[in-house]
Write a protein that holds these residues in place. Sequence first.
Motif, PDB file in Angstrom:
ATOM      1  N   TYR A 187     -14.449   1.413 -13.941  1.00  0.00           N
ATOM      2  CA  TYR A 187     -15.753   1.278 -13.290  1.00  0.00           C
ATOM      3  C   TYR A 187     -16.068   2.441 -12.343  1.00  0.00           C
ATOM      4  O   TYR A 187     -17.029   2.379 -11.584  1.00  0.00           O
ATOM      5  CB  TYR A 187     -15.807  -0.047 -12.534  1.00  0.00           C
ATOM      6  N   ASN A 188     -15.240   3.498 -12.416  1.00  0.00           N
ATOM      7  CA  ASN A 188     -15.458   4.694 -11.594  1.00  0.00           C
ATOM      8  C   ASN A 188     -15.574   4.336 -10.108  1.00  0.00           C
ATOM      9  O   ASN A 188     -16.497   4.755  -9.403  1.00  0.00           O
ATOM     10  CB  ASN A 188     -16.707   5.448 -12.043  1.00  0.00           C
ATOM     11  N   LEU A 189     -14.631   3.550  -9.633  1.00  0.00           N
ATOM     12  CA  LEU A 189     -14.599   3.131  -8.237  1.00  0.00           C
ATOM     13  C   LEU A 189     -13.562   3.924  -7.463  1.00  0.00           C
ATOM     14  O   LEU A 189     -12.525   4.324  -8.005  1.00  0.00           O
ATOM     15  CB  LEU A 189     -14.259   1.640  -8.147  1.00  0.00           C
ATOM     16  N   ARG A 190     -13.858   4.171  -6.192  1.00  0.00           N
ATOM     17  CA  ARG A 190     -12.865   4.797  -5.328  1.00  0.00           C
ATOM     18  C   ARG A 190     -11.777   3.761  -5.034  1.00  0.00           C
ATOM     19  O   ARG A 190     -12.048   2.560  -4.927  1.00  0.00           O
ATOM     20  CB  ARG A 190     -13.490   5.258  -4.004  1.00  0.00           C
ATOM     21  N   LEU A 191     -10.558   4.228  -4.885  1.00  0.00           N
ATOM     22  CA  LEU A 191      -9.431   3.353  -4.583  1.00  0.00           C
ATOM     23  C   LEU A 191      -8.819   3.772  -3.245  1.00  0.00           C
ATOM     24  O   LEU A 191      -8.328   4.898  -3.106  1.00  0.00           O
ATOM     25  CB  LEU A 191      -8.385   3.424  -5.690  1.00  0.00           C
ATOM     26  N   ILE A 192      -8.897   2.871  -2.280  1.00  0.00           N
ATOM     27  CA  ILE A 192      -8.368   3.127  -0.944  1.00  0.00           C
ATOM     28  C   ILE A 192      -7.227   2.155  -0.686  1.00  0.00           C
ATOM     29  O   ILE A 192      -7.373   0.950  -0.879  1.00  0.00           O
ATOM     30  CB  ILE A 192      -9.468   2.977   0.131  1.00  0.00           C
ATOM     31  N   GLU A 193      -6.089   2.679  -0.262  1.00  0.00           N
ATOM     32  CA  GLU A 193      -4.923   1.848   0.028  1.00  0.00           C
ATOM     33  C   GLU A 193      -4.789   1.620   1.528  1.00  0.00           C
ATOM     34  O   GLU A 193      -4.796   2.569   2.308  1.00  0.00           O
ATOM     35  CB  GLU A 193      -3.645   2.521  -0.455  1.00  0.00           C
ATOM     36  N   ASP A 194      -4.652   0.354   1.916  1.00  0.00           N
ATOM     37  CA  ASP A 194      -4.286   0.008   3.279  1.00  0.00           C
ATOM     38  C   ASP A 194      -2.771  -0.172   3.286  1.00  0.00           C
ATOM     39  O   ASP A 194      -2.248  -1.179   2.815  1.00  0.00           O
ATOM     40  CB  ASP A 194      -5.006  -1.275   3.707  1.00  0.00           C
ATOM     41  N   CYS A 195      -2.095   0.838   3.824  1.00  0.00           N
ATOM     42  CA  CYS A 195      -0.626   0.862   3.826  1.00  0.00           C
ATOM     43  C   CYS A 195      -0.051   0.566   5.204  1.00  0.00           C
ATOM     44  O   CYS A 195       1.084   0.954   5.510  1.00  0.00           O
ATOM     45  CB  CYS A 195      -0.123   2.229   3.369  1.00  0.00           C
ATOM     46  N   ALA A 196      -0.800  -0.150   6.019  1.00  0.00           N
ATOM     47  CA  ALA A 196      -0.372  -0.402   7.398  1.00  0.00           C
ATOM     48  C   ALA A 196       0.980  -1.102   7.474  1.00  0.00           C
ATOM     49  O   ALA A 196       1.718  -0.922   8.442  1.00  0.00           O
ATOM     50  CB  ALA A 196      -1.433  -1.239   8.125  1.00  0.00           C
ATOM     51  N   GLN A 197       1.320  -1.883   6.422  1.00  0.00           N
ATOM     52  CA  GLN A 197       2.564  -2.654   6.459  1.00  0.00           C
ATOM     53  C   GLN A 197       3.558  -2.237   5.381  1.00  0.00           C
ATOM     54  O   GLN A 197       4.559  -2.929   5.175  1.00  0.00           O
ATOM     55  CB  GLN A 197       2.242  -4.147   6.305  1.00  0.00           C
ATOM     56  N   SER A 198       3.317  -1.118   4.711  1.00  0.00           N
ATOM     57  CA  SER A 198       4.123  -0.840   3.509  1.00  0.00           C
ATOM     58  C   SER A 198       4.786   0.534   3.523  1.00  0.00           C
ATOM     59  O   SER A 198       4.926   1.157   2.476  1.00  0.00           O
ATOM     60  CB  SER A 198       3.234  -0.954   2.262  1.00  0.00           C
ATOM     61  N   HIS A 199       5.237   0.999   4.670  1.00  0.00           N
ATOM     62  CA  HIS A 199       5.864   2.318   4.757  1.00  0.00           C
ATOM     63  C   HIS A 199       7.153   2.351   3.930  1.00  0.00           C
ATOM     64  O   HIS A 199       8.162   1.760   4.309  1.00  0.00           O
ATOM     65  CB  HIS A 199       6.208   2.672   6.203  1.00  0.00           C
ATOM     66  N   GLY A 200       7.110   3.028   2.810  1.00  0.00           N
ATOM     67  CA  GLY A 200       8.293   3.151   1.957  1.00  0.00           C
ATOM     68  C   GLY A 200       8.353   2.168   0.819  1.00  0.00           C
ATOM     69  O   GLY A 200       9.241   2.256  -0.031  1.00  0.00           O
ATOM     70  N   ALA A 201       7.413   1.211   0.757  1.00  0.00           N
ATOM     71  CA  ALA A 201       7.391   0.252  -0.353  1.00  0.00           C
ATOM     72  C   ALA A 201       6.982   0.954  -1.643  1.00  0.00           C
ATOM     73  O   ALA A 201       6.254   1.953  -1.624  1.00  0.00           O
ATOM     74  CB  ALA A 201       6.423  -0.888  -0.036  1.00  0.00           C
ATOM     75  N   LYS A 202       7.432   0.406  -2.772  1.00  0.00           N
ATOM     76  CA  LYS A 202       7.155   1.045  -4.058  1.00  0.00           C
ATOM     77  C   LYS A 202       6.758   0.015  -5.114  1.00  0.00           C
ATOM     78  O   LYS A 202       7.145  -1.151  -5.036  1.00  0.00           O
ATOM     79  CB  LYS A 202       8.395   1.805  -4.552  1.00  0.00           C
ATOM     80  N   PHE A 203       5.980   0.488  -6.075  1.00  0.00           N
ATOM     81  CA  PHE A 203       5.684  -0.270  -7.284  1.00  0.00           C
ATOM     82  C   PHE A 203       6.060   0.603  -8.466  1.00  0.00           C
ATOM     83  O   PHE A 203       5.564   1.722  -8.609  1.00  0.00           O
ATOM     84  CB  PHE A 203       4.207  -0.652  -7.356  1.00  0.00           C
ATOM     85  N   GLU A 204       6.966   0.097  -9.292  1.00  0.00           N
ATOM     86  CA  GLU A 204       7.484   0.851 -10.431  1.00  0.00           C
ATOM     87  C   GLU A 204       7.924   2.251 -10.011  1.00  0.00           C
ATOM     88  O   GLU A 204       7.591   3.257 -10.629  1.00  0.00           O
ATOM     89  CB  GLU A 204       6.442   0.889 -11.551  1.00  0.00           C
ATOM     90  N   ASN A 205       8.669   2.301  -8.919  1.00  0.00           N
ATOM     91  CA  ASN A 205       9.282   3.515  -8.373  1.00  0.00           C
ATOM     92  C   ASN A 205       8.286   4.539  -7.823  1.00  0.00           C
ATOM     93  O   ASN A 205       8.658   5.671  -7.525  1.00  0.00           O
ATOM     94  CB  ASN A 205      10.177   4.198  -9.423  1.00  0.00           C
ATOM     95  N   LYS A 206       7.034   4.148  -7.669  1.00  0.00           N
ATOM     96  CA  LYS A 206       6.029   5.027  -7.066  1.00  0.00           C
ATOM     97  C   LYS A 206       5.671   4.455  -5.701  1.00  0.00           C
ATOM     98  O   LYS A 206       5.367   3.273  -5.561  1.00  0.00           O
ATOM     99  CB  LYS A 206       4.796   5.124  -7.968  1.00  0.00           C
ATOM    100  N   ILE A 207       5.669   5.315  -4.684  1.00  0.00           N
ATOM    101  CA  ILE A 207       5.535   4.865  -3.305  1.00  0.00           C
ATOM    102  C   ILE A 207       4.086   4.545  -2.954  1.00  0.00           C
ATOM    103  O   ILE A 207       3.150   5.223  -3.411  1.00  0.00           O
ATOM    104  CB  ILE A 207       6.113   5.938  -2.338  1.00  0.00           C
ATOM    105  N   THR A 208       3.893   3.488  -2.169  1.00  0.00           N
ATOM    106  CA  THR A 208       2.553   3.154  -1.713  1.00  0.00           C
ATOM    107  C   THR A 208       2.022   4.280  -0.827  1.00  0.00           C
ATOM    108  O   THR A 208       2.754   4.890  -0.057  1.00  0.00           O
ATOM    109  CB  THR A 208       2.535   1.834  -0.925  1.00  0.00           C
ATOM    110  N   GLY A 209       0.738   4.542  -0.966  1.00  0.00           N
ATOM    111  CA  GLY A 209       0.130   5.679  -0.283  1.00  0.00           C
ATOM    112  C   GLY A 209      -0.076   6.854  -1.215  1.00  0.00           C
ATOM    113  O   GLY A 209      -0.729   7.829  -0.849  1.00  0.00           O
TER     114      GLY A 209
END
Length: 360
Positions: A149-171
């Motif tokens: 849908y050609n939407l911007r994607l903004i991550e709120d990483c206030a609580q996820s310093h170092g967390a990962k999904f499928e070995n890719k880091i949040t942020g």
Amino acid sequence: MIEYENLKKLNAPFFNDFNKQFDEVLKSGWYILGQQVDKFENKFAEYITSRYCVGLGNGLEALSLALRYYDFPTNSEIIVPSNTYIATILSVLQNGLKPIFVEPNIDTYNIDPNKIEEKINSKTRAIMVVHLYGKSCEMDKILVLANKYNLRLIEDCAQSHGAKFENKITGSFGDIAAFSFYPTKNLGALGDAGAITTNNKEIAAKIRSLRNYGSKIKYENEFIGFNSRLDEIQAAFLSVKLEYLDRINSHKRKLAELYLNELKNDFIKPVVDPNYFDVYHIFNIRHEQRNQLREYLLKKEIKTEIHYPIAPHKQIALKGLVQGEFPISEKIHSTTLSLPISFCHTEQEILKVIEIANSF
């Protein structure tokens, strides 16, 4: 008494390094946007595997300036989770935009990707995901929707310093990611502090201007800007703690493993999945008798917290601004309880918490 958090004890291992950094900043004579901020921005961008980091005053301003960069038309719609902390929603409202709530997955507490598409329309401009409690959102499905849908994607990483999904880091997933370094975060300053990360040079450059009165060149103001600058001293402290972040996360994961293995199944515990690397900024359980459980633990000298006791759509400040019913959010907010899980807690203390909780 086992405290929920003790910031003095948490930061005690870093005091010697903090003192050295404080002396360096003090003697430098340069206290705003100097070498310490540059140093931290470079180190944190490298940690997040992003090309750019811009240090800011706090996490709310990081979210707000991320949206301000795009200058979306007034009343454009921004998709947010219905159970997020109020700062996520405030950043949308403060930009003259409309937050559109999507319910979370009751198992992960993060926005449910399967419920996003039905909320997308011609006014939708962005999806703002929140990696709550230290667990990444299900980013593969969300990225597909953002691209579709050609939407911007903004991550709120206030609580996820170092967390990962499928070995890719949040942020590192979105167009822009916003971070808070509030003192209780896994990477916490000794005061307010925040940042954004991005791979886009233009985004980084504009937000650098926006944080400094809209100015790239002193006394020349290109944008309607703000004063949201990461302080030199906080940047210096953050550079110290960044070196220990993986160790902090590892310690919290060990404490979480004790809870997961030893807490009885009367409590609804966080879901563990091999696709996720959780960093447990918060270790939350759910229980139908949450308030009685909390009182019981306090009588036994164990302090807990509730993140968060009021669902966002029930907040007085949002009255009339959000339409709809959000039963999953309400269910979470009425049953969640956060147990002690700090870098300063020992395994023996957590085993004591478990023993007493299991006797409830």
